[in-house]
Design a protein around this motif. Sequence first.
Motif, PDB file in Angstrom:
ATOM      1  N   TYR A 220     -25.095  26.352 -25.444  1.00 48.01           N
ATOM      2  CA  TYR A 220     -24.676  27.609 -24.820  1.00 48.01           C
ATOM      3  C   TYR A 220     -23.360  27.436 -24.070  1.00 48.01           C
ATOM      4  O   TYR A 220     -22.554  28.366 -24.001  1.00 48.01           O
ATOM      5  CB  TYR A 220     -25.762  28.165 -23.893  1.00 48.01           C
TER       6      TYR A 220
ATOM      7  N   ILE B  71     -29.196  24.110 -23.170  1.00 48.92           N
ATOM      8  CA  ILE B  71     -28.595  24.692 -21.967  1.00 48.92           C
ATOM      9  C   ILE B  71     -28.604  23.643 -20.863  1.00 48.92           C
ATOM     10  O   ILE B  71     -29.659  23.106 -20.521  1.00 48.92           O
ATOM     11  CB  ILE B  71     -29.408  25.915 -21.480  1.00 48.92           C
TER      12      ILE B  71
ATOM     13  N   GLU C 198     -23.237  29.565 -19.073  1.00 48.92           N
ATOM     14  CA  GLU C 198     -24.548  29.518 -19.712  1.00 48.92           C
ATOM     15  C   GLU C 198     -25.564  30.484 -19.105  1.00 48.92           C
ATOM     16  O   GLU C 198     -26.665  30.623 -19.618  1.00 48.92           O
ATOM     17  CB  GLU C 198     -25.127  28.105 -19.601  1.00 48.92           C
TER      18      GLU C 198
END
Length: 173
Positions: A136, A9, A36
């Motif tokens: 993500y 992330i 995200e």
Amino acid sequence: PAMAAFHAISGGMTESAEDVWGSAVPYLIEVESPGEEDAVKFSETVEFDRDALRDTLTAAYPDAVLGDDSSVWLTDIERSPAGMIKTASLGGVTVSGMEIRMLLGLNSADFTFETQDNIVRITTTGYGHGVGMSQYGARAMAQNGATYEEILLHYYPGCQLDLLENREILAED
């Protein structure tokens, strides 16, 4: 072949290889990575006992002068365009955000801290080193209809996708 670095992330923008690893790579630069925010570890806060944290920090940095006011332990913070702490002064000793991340087991070097009584709270944004493709972020792009080609070219700008037909080249590596 490109060095296809990736992480979990980014926290909204990826990091450049130069800011994280000290060497520029033309296609490992900052790019936006929206979507995200729903990731489980997008933001995380950890708490440390002030005295235990001081012991950990001074064991790693014996020249650091860390008084009772933990709110001034980390000063002169320089951040990357994506938000990661590049350098800071820890009690008079220059440290990198990545060093602090590794020492304290933080999710990322994009962090803030606050103190209350004898507790130091450190809040991280993102998970991982932040260079290259955000897993993500790629997921969010795919959920919004992006193809794998669009995702790869977004996270590795300036690269081109080619079919490698000679599999012997791969076997040599």
